[in-house]
Design a protein around this motif. Structure first.
Motif, PDB file in Angstrom:
ATOM      1  N   ALA A 137      36.726  86.525  39.396  1.00 61.34           N
ATOM      2  CA  ALA A 137      37.287  85.178  39.341  1.00 61.34           C
ATOM      3  C   ALA A 137      38.675  85.128  39.973  1.00 61.34           C
ATOM      4  O   ALA A 137      38.984  84.233  40.764  1.00 61.34           O
ATOM      5  CB  ALA A 137      37.341  84.706  37.889  1.00 61.34           C
ATOM      6  N   LEU A 138      39.503  86.092  39.645  1.00 62.22           N
ATOM      7  CA  LEU A 138      40.885  86.076  40.118  1.00 62.22           C
ATOM      8  C   LEU A 138      40.984  86.356  41.613  1.00 62.22           C
ATOM      9  O   LEU A 138      41.836  85.794  42.306  1.00 62.22           O
ATOM     10  CB  LEU A 138      41.698  87.107  39.335  1.00 62.22           C
ATOM     11  CG  LEU A 138      43.225  87.056  39.464  1.00 62.22           C
ATOM     12  CD1 LEU A 138      43.751  85.679  39.130  1.00 62.22           C
ATOM     13  CD2 LEU A 138      43.851  88.094  38.550  1.00 62.22           C
TER      14      LEU A 138
ATOM     15  N   ALA B 190      45.398  80.159  38.199  1.00 67.15           N
ATOM     16  CA  ALA B 190      46.028  80.087  36.882  1.00 67.15           C
ATOM     17  C   ALA B 190      44.939  80.312  35.845  1.00 67.15           C
ATOM     18  O   ALA B 190      43.748  80.242  36.139  1.00 67.15           O
ATOM     19  CB  ALA B 190      46.702  78.741  36.659  1.00 67.15           C
ATOM     20  N   PHE B 191      45.353  80.561  34.610  1.00 64.38           N
ATOM     21  CA  PHE B 191      44.406  80.682  33.522  1.00 64.38           C
ATOM     22  C   PHE B 191      44.259  79.349  32.801  1.00 64.38           C
ATOM     23  O   PHE B 191      45.215  78.578  32.689  1.00 64.38           O
ATOM     24  CB  PHE B 191      44.833  81.772  32.536  1.00 64.38           C
ATOM     25  CG  PHE B 191      44.512  83.153  33.026  1.00 64.38           C
ATOM     26  CD1 PHE B 191      43.229  83.652  32.927  1.00 64.38           C
ATOM     27  CD2 PHE B 191      45.488  83.945  33.617  1.00 64.38           C
ATOM     28  CE1 PHE B 191      42.926  84.920  33.398  1.00 64.38           C
ATOM     29  CE2 PHE B 191      45.198  85.204  34.092  1.00 64.38           C
ATOM     30  CZ  PHE B 191      43.905  85.692  33.978  1.00 64.38           C
ATOM     31  N   HIS B 192      43.057  79.077  32.330  1.00 66.35           N
ATOM     32  CA  HIS B 192      42.751  77.818  31.671  1.00 66.35           C
ATOM     33  C   HIS B 192      43.641  77.620  30.456  1.00 66.35           C
ATOM     34  O   HIS B 192      43.923  78.559  29.711  1.00 66.35           O
ATOM     35  CB  HIS B 192      41.273  77.806  31.259  1.00 66.35           C
ATOM     36  CG  HIS B 192      40.758  76.467  30.863  1.00 66.35           C
ATOM     37  ND1 HIS B 192      40.917  75.969  29.608  1.00 66.35           N
ATOM     38  CD2 HIS B 192      40.104  75.512  31.574  1.00 66.35           C
ATOM     39  CE1 HIS B 192      40.354  74.775  29.540  1.00 66.35           C
ATOM     40  NE2 HIS B 192      39.859  74.479  30.724  1.00 66.35           N
ATOM     41  N   GLU B 193      44.056  76.369  30.245  1.00 68.15           N
ATOM     42  CA  GLU B 193      45.013  76.078  29.178  1.00 68.15           C
ATOM     43  C   GLU B 193      44.465  76.348  27.787  1.00 68.15           C
ATOM     44  O   GLU B 193      45.219  76.524  26.831  1.00 68.15           O
ATOM     45  CB  GLU B 193      45.448  74.616  29.276  1.00 68.15           C
ATOM     46  CG  GLU B 193      44.304  73.625  29.164  1.00 68.15           C
ATOM     47  CD  GLU B 193      44.751  72.193  29.428  1.00 68.15           C
ATOM     48  OE1 GLU B 193      43.884  71.318  29.516  1.00 68.15           O
ATOM     49  OE2 GLU B 193      45.957  71.968  29.538  1.00 68.15           O
TER      50      GLU B 193
ATOM     51  N   ARG C 272      48.292  90.930  45.470  1.00 67.37           N
ATOM     52  CA  ARG C 272      47.621  92.222  45.342  1.00 67.37           C
ATOM     53  C   ARG C 272      48.038  92.929  44.055  1.00 67.37           C
ATOM     54  O   ARG C 272      47.215  93.522  43.365  1.00 67.37           O
ATOM     55  CB  ARG C 272      47.954  93.099  46.552  1.00 67.37           C
ATOM     56  CG  ARG C 272      47.398  92.572  47.865  1.00 67.37           C
ATOM     57  CD  ARG C 272      47.721  93.526  48.980  1.00 67.37           C
ATOM     58  NE  ARG C 272      47.171  93.037  50.240  1.00 67.37           N
ATOM     59  CZ  ARG C 272      46.793  93.820  51.236  1.00 67.37           C
ATOM     60  NH1 ARG C 272      46.865  95.123  51.105  1.00 67.37           N
ATOM     61  NH2 ARG C 272      46.327  93.312  52.358  1.00 67.37           N
ATOM     62  N   ASP C 273      49.313  92.859  43.765  1.00 67.17           N
ATOM     63  CA  ASP C 273      49.791  93.482  42.531  1.00 67.17           C
ATOM     64  C   ASP C 273      49.188  92.797  41.311  1.00 67.17           C
ATOM     65  O   ASP C 273      48.830  93.452  40.320  1.00 67.17           O
ATOM     66  CB  ASP C 273      51.320  93.415  42.463  1.00 67.17           C
ATOM     67  CG  ASP C 273      51.975  94.274  43.542  1.00 67.17           C
ATOM     68  OD1 ASP C 273      51.289  95.168  44.076  1.00 67.17           O
ATOM     69  OD2 ASP C 273      53.155  94.021  43.846  1.00 67.17           O
ATOM     70  N   VAL C 274      49.048  91.459  41.382  1.00 70.99           N
ATOM     71  CA  VAL C 274      48.471  90.724  40.260  1.00 70.99           C
ATOM     72  C   VAL C 274      47.018  91.111  40.052  1.00 70.99           C
ATOM     73  O   VAL C 274      46.556  91.277  38.920  1.00 70.99           O
ATOM     74  CB  VAL C 274      48.587  89.198  40.495  1.00 70.99           C
ATOM     75  CG1 VAL C 274      47.761  88.427  39.475  1.00 70.99           C
ATOM     76  CG2 VAL C 274      50.038  88.755  40.397  1.00 70.99           C
ATOM     77  N   LEU C 275      46.267  91.273  41.149  1.00 64.46           N
ATOM     78  CA  LEU C 275      44.861  91.649  41.016  1.00 64.46           C
ATOM     79  C   LEU C 275      44.703  93.000  40.341  1.00 64.46           C
ATOM     80  O   LEU C 275      43.731  93.248  39.649  1.00 64.46           O
ATOM     81  CB  LEU C 275      44.203  91.680  42.393  1.00 64.46           C
ATOM     82  CG  LEU C 275      43.979  90.313  43.049  1.00 64.46           C
ATOM     83  CD1 LEU C 275      43.421  90.496  44.449  1.00 64.46           C
ATOM     84  CD2 LEU C 275      43.061  89.456  42.215  1.00 64.46           C
ATOM     85  N   MET C 276      45.659  93.871  40.537  1.00 60.91           N
ATOM     86  CA  MET C 276      45.583  95.184  39.919  1.00 60.91           C
ATOM     87  C   MET C 276      46.001  95.149  38.451  1.00 60.91           C
ATOM     88  O   MET C 276      45.485  95.869  37.619  1.00 60.91           O
ATOM     89  CB  MET C 276      46.464  96.177  40.691  1.00 60.91           C
ATOM     90  CG  MET C 276      45.998  96.440  42.126  1.00 60.91           C
ATOM     91  SD  MET C 276      44.306  97.073  42.211  1.00 60.91           S
ATOM     92  CE  MET C 276      43.440  95.636  42.858  1.00 60.91           C
TER      93      MET C 276
END
Length: 362
Positions: free
Chosen positions: A280-281, A297-300, A85-89
């Motif tokens: 997306a996230l 994760a984010f694309h390399e 939840r913190d990451v989404l914010m």
């Protein structure tokens, strides 16, 4: 919304109540997260001075709703997933885990990047023995059908490449009760052609049937009593997809994809599509923990730079922020209304719906 109101007004009682909004019937609007993507082929209802008359009418209709109920419980991420939840914010980043390649849904901002991912994975399958690639060209009807966008053909692509073990996504609702719904993900088991035809022919024929294994299939068995293999055709490759097409999907343990790998594109993409990165996230269910991989994760290939993570500031994002604040204030005021206060205290959603229905246009 403008078109819906107009059609409803003249459809109810054959237009007898055409002088009333929505033909005089009570209306409730259920909407998702405000931060998600705005309409693709229309203007958001909080944008004034639209270019089309229906959009302007929809904006006016939207302002007539005088009550709101704000739902704050997050269902996809449980209370125990506070880290996610913190990451989404904050939209923080994590390094790509190598094993996400096979179990991950890769989402991209453009169709070009989507195809590059699917092409790489398709060629990997093609290198296996007895895995020829079938080139399936759609049959066109009409002068302009060949150049028509796939969205105008029920999602069917003008040209589709498939082979055994291809990961595919259903693009239409066939039988939701059986697990055959738009977005269902499966794996191609076999591609069947009529006698004497092969996918490698100079003029590739259309296959008679494509057998796909859907893990969540709950319908009657079709072949060899295997309850998860279905003869089906309206599909597209699913190793990679676009951010717009992944809306509604859930990724994580127990789902068709274990991870979501995000290519958010450039800062300009987020400005033109506010909420894209959030969409997306937020497909993920978990941010991981002790002994558990995170779901995203984010694309390399993404270069994390100051430019990409600047806050998007455009007329749309500013108008959206004003509208979110207005709805939040309206919902707060509704909490104090006598008929609705008990429902909020009891956290009874159905009671809120009954109250909304009793108020008319809400």
């Amino acid at each position: 919304m403008g078109w819906m109101e107009q059609h409803t007004r003249y459809a109810i009682n054959r237009g007898a109540n055409a002088d009333e909004l929505w033909g005089g019937i009570p209306v409730e609007v259920f909407m998702g997260d405000d931060i998600q993507l705005p309409p693709v082929c229309d203007t958001a209802v909080y944008i004034q001075d639209c270019r089309s008359a229906p959009s302007n009418h929809g904006c006016l209709v939207w302002t007539t709703f005088d009550s709101a109920v704000e739902l704050t419980q997050i269902v996809r991420q449980t209370e125990s997933e506070q880290q996610l939840r913190d990451v989404l914010m904050s939209l923080r980043t994590y390094k790509l885990l190598g094993r996400m390649d096979e179990q991950g849904l890769f989402v991209f901002p453009t169709h070009r990047l989507e195809w590059e991912r699917n092409k790489v994975k398709l060629l990997e399958c093609n290198r296996k023995p007895n895995h020829p690639v079938a080139r399936i060209k759609a049959l066109d009807n009409g002068r302009h059908a060949q150049k028509a966008d796939s969205n105008k053909a029920g999602g069917l692509l003008p040209l589709l490449y498939l082979c055994r073990d291809s990961k595919v996504m259903l693009i239409t609702n066939l039988k939701a009760a059986w697990g055959l719904y738009n977005g269902a993900v499966g794996t191609v088991e076999d591609i069947v052609y009529a006698d004497g035809s092969r996918p490698t022919d100079d003029l590739p024929p259309l296959p008679d049937v494509v057998y796909v294994r859907f893990p969540g299939y709950k319908g009657p068995p079709d072949i060899n009593e295997d309850s998860t293999v279905v003869p089906i055709m309206p599909v597209r490759l699913a190793w990679g997809t676009t951010i717009h097409k992944c809306q509604g999907m859930t990724v994580g343990n127990g789902e068709a994809f274990r991870h979501v790998v995000i290519h958010p594109g450039k800062h300009d993409f987020e400005v033109k599509n506010p909420g894209a990165l959030f969409v997306a996230l937020s497909r993920a269910k978990s941010a991981g923990g002790e002994g558990r991989d995170l779901d995203f994760a984010f694309h390399e290939n993404v270069l994390i730079s100051d430019d990409r993570f600047k806050p998007a500031n455009s007329p749309t994002t500013r108008a959206r922020a004003v509208e979110m604040e207005r709805l939040h204030l309206l919902a707060s005021q509704c909490r104090q209304r006598e008929p609705l206060a008990p429902a909020y205290r009891e956290e009874t959603f159905l009671t809120m719906v009954e109250w909304a229905e009793s108020q008319g246009h809400h």
